[in-house]
Design an enzyme around this catalytic site. Structure first.
Site, PDB file in Angstrom:
ATOM      1  N   LYS A 179       0.839  -1.186   0.000  1.00 38.17           N
ATOM      2  CA  LYS A 179       0.000   0.000   0.000  1.00 38.17           C
ATOM      3  C   LYS A 179       0.874   1.235   0.000  1.00 38.17           C
ATOM      4  O   LYS A 179       1.997   1.143   0.541  1.00 38.17           O
ATOM      5  CB  LYS A 179      -0.995   0.011   1.151  1.00 38.17           C
ATOM      6  CG  LYS A 179      -0.484  -0.386   2.532  1.00 38.17           C
ATOM      7  CD  LYS A 179       0.628   0.357   3.191  1.00 38.17           C
ATOM      8  CE  LYS A 179       0.494   1.832   3.394  1.00 38.17           C
ATOM      9  NZ  LYS A 179       1.740   2.440   3.973  1.00 38.17           N
TER      10      LYS A 179
ATOM     11  N   TYR B 167      -3.694   4.636   6.407  1.00 33.92           N
ATOM     12  CA  TYR B 167      -4.118   3.747   7.502  1.00 33.92           C
ATOM     13  C   TYR B 167      -5.392   4.271   8.166  1.00 33.92           C
ATOM     14  O   TYR B 167      -6.289   3.509   8.512  1.00 33.92           O
ATOM     15  CB  TYR B 167      -3.010   3.621   8.559  1.00 33.92           C
ATOM     16  CG  TYR B 167      -1.876   2.728   8.135  1.00 33.92           C
ATOM     17  CD1 TYR B 167      -1.937   1.358   8.342  1.00 33.92           C
ATOM     18  CD2 TYR B 167      -0.755   3.254   7.520  1.00 33.92           C
ATOM     19  CE1 TYR B 167      -0.890   0.529   7.950  1.00 33.92           C
ATOM     20  CE2 TYR B 167       0.294   2.431   7.123  1.00 33.92           C
ATOM     21  CZ  TYR B 167       0.220   1.073   7.337  1.00 33.92           C
ATOM     22  OH  TYR B 167       1.250   0.266   6.942  1.00 33.92           O
TER      23      TYR B 167
END
Lengths: 380, 380
Positions: A113, A197
């Site tokens: 990511k 996140y």
């Protein structure tokens, strides 16, 4: 010159282990991905790809990997017949290119990511995987982690009443020269690296996609922050009786990694919330009674390897999918549009039915931090 | 008909105690203001003003106050010669009118927060106090409270490095029918009641005034929230190398009262941060080392009475002044303009040199919660 597209070879049939090439041997690959293979029984570290001969040699010896390739030799790696999948741990702006090339060679793609820099990049990666019939997964380690899955279960189960608010702070001190300080076009900046996140957490805690966002970015003018912002603060509006989420992420703050969900009758505080190198903790207060829970430090990377390998071996659809990766990137991009324009930005409806559940949990013991080769921690 | 303006009588010369009328006998007056006189050696509870005869009678007897007035008799109270000051604990939209009337009668004004509903109201109150040569103070109890002053001292002293971020959550469950759920024009809604604590905290922790703000409000459609919003989430940009602050306040969340300041080398967490009915706590982490500190429950209202009375007796200028009250109200109004328009709102520069310091601390023991008369807690 890249080879012509061809049908993916069905290498994996009947096999017990998926053979991975780890592409990019920077900090996260060295401290987390490479050691994780020791805990991933269905996965094998089969090849290393890096531009640094010393990394290839030292890490190849350490992990007993003979197949070593430079980036220029990536096609050779893909065509070698010794890898079924790649774990892409490259700089963010290279994710798309290397994912597409792997897909075209019939090699499955597990990608760090953020999935890529733009929505277009993400869609191109999804398309490449579909067209070439390879699996694509985005490496959200917390989707297999007990604390995060318990939090989602608690909130979705209504234990806090109606979850109305999410608030999160994620800050660290990133060293000058670190790749995270790249310009935004290369996927640098705190939103791509750590804000993601917070976005991923609230999307799955609320089980919904934001419909409108606003952001302020700030910069103290230090040389470190010449190419990307120092801080971004954001508010996200969610459908379903108008829930709000806020978060702030910064590359110029002491280490803070926390979120809080406030419901009509209770709150959950996760602090630390996003770490992989230590314990995670929850403090849950319901009807005025507080309970604390510590989740031990575990290997959060082996579960990704295991889950993705399992999908390859069984033909199941990987989660977190490319759509999950895109779901976060489109929010990041909307937040930057807002921060640039000074205006709130509306988001189109976006379908995400697959949410992480407790069944996805995979527990593995923690790894020890290995000696680093030509890389260093991104933080002070 | 109000009496003609006259020169304020110099009642206080040579006196040891300032005689207060408490105007408005709702929840906060009953649980906090009236009991505080027992700890305020330079203050005397001289009169009560309420529209409720039962409150006047029962509270008058309890506190041995013979001078009792209805709102219609407020002029009689002001002209009675037995009060030097009023403590205004009325609904927010009545603050201005009662403050102006007291000032015109030469009676000093200590007014609950928020100071008033609009900037115009605040300026009118400041002008009335100046023209009539009476003292005006806004009742920010935390300006005399150890935990808050220690926090300001810590942050301003550079202990966290450069303070870059502030983030706060203040939520409670307000009961249907409570005055806090009034329409915004009457000073209802979470920003006026609790968001103001977050604004006041960060303004004084940063020692600066915001230059640009943005807010999202949300509403789940419950009958409770027909006249005001349920939640407001805000981002404030501060000058001085672009610091950012965020907070969210809600009348539909479990009890949460917390803020966090993140500096370049440490963080301060205050949790609970804003309470008056219990302990306050700090958790300070500097260079990775954490220290916790608990501040005992104290009477936070007697210090206001004492400080204001001292200003009246000595001629000193009260702090928190009317300008401090205005400084928060103008931010609240800018946030509502932003929430309504969907656009960020710029704020004019605003001079505030007087910041709370440790020297303002006044410690008094906590009060016991008295039996309530025709009022109830605003929260579930």
């Amino acid at each position: 010159m890249p080879p012509a597209r061809k049908q993916p070879p069905k290498r994996q049939s009947g096999k017990k282990k998926v053979r991975y090439a780890v592409v990019g041997l920077g900090h996260i690959a060295q401290v987390a991905v490479l050691p994780a293979f020791a805990h991933a029984q269905n996965s094998e570290l089969a090849a290393l790809v890096s531009s640094d001969p010393e990394k290839l040699e030292k890490l190849g010896r350490r992990y007993k990997v003979k197949a070593r390739f430079s980036y220029d030799q990536f096609e050779d790696c893909l065509q070698s017949g010794i890898v079924d999948a790649v774990y892409i741990a490259l700089p963010n702006h290279l994710h798309r290119e290397f994912a597409e090339r792997a897909a075209r060679a019939g090699v499955h793609v597990l990608c760090e990511k953020p999935m890529a820099v733009t929505e277009e990049d993400c869609l191109a990666m999804i398309r490449a995987a579909e067209e070439n019939e390879v699996k694509l997964m985005v490496a959200y380690r917390l989707h297999f982690e007990e604390a995060n899955l318990k939090a989602i279960d608690l909130v979705q189960g209504g234990r806090l009443g109606d979850p109305r608010l999410f608030d999160s702070v994620f800050t660290m001190q990133v060293k000058q020269g670190d790749i995270r300080l790249n310009p935004r076009e290369l996927g640098g900046g705190p939103l791509y690296d750590i804000g993601i996140y917070c976005i991923n957490a609230v999307r799955n805690l609320f089980g919904a996609e934001p419909m409108e966002v606003v952001a302020f970015s700030a910069n103290n003018g230090e040389p470190r922050f010449q190419q990307c912002e120092e801080i971004t603060s954001a508010i996200l509006r969610f459908p379903g009786r108008e829930r709000l989420a806020s978060f702030v992420c910064s590359f110029n703050g002491a280490d803070v990694s926390t979120y809080r969900v406030v419901g009509t009758k209770g709150e959950l505080v996760a602090d630390p919330a996003y770490e992989y190198a230590g314990e995670l903790k929850h403090r849950v207060t319901i009807d005025g009674r507080t309970r604390e829970r510590t989740f031990p430090k575990r290997d959060q990377f082996a579960p990704e390897l295991i889950s993705f390998a399992e999908c390859i071996l069984t033909g199941a659809a990987p989660e977190p999918s490319g759509w999950e990766g895109l779901a976060d990137v489109r929010v990041i991009r909307a937040l930057y549009r807002s921060a640039d324009s000074g205006l709130p930005v509306s988001l189109e409806p976006f379908a995400r039915d697959d949410r992480p559940t407790l069944e996805q949990e995979i527990r593995r013991p923690p790894v020890n931090k290995p000696q680093l080769v030509n890389t260093e921690s991104p933080t002070k």
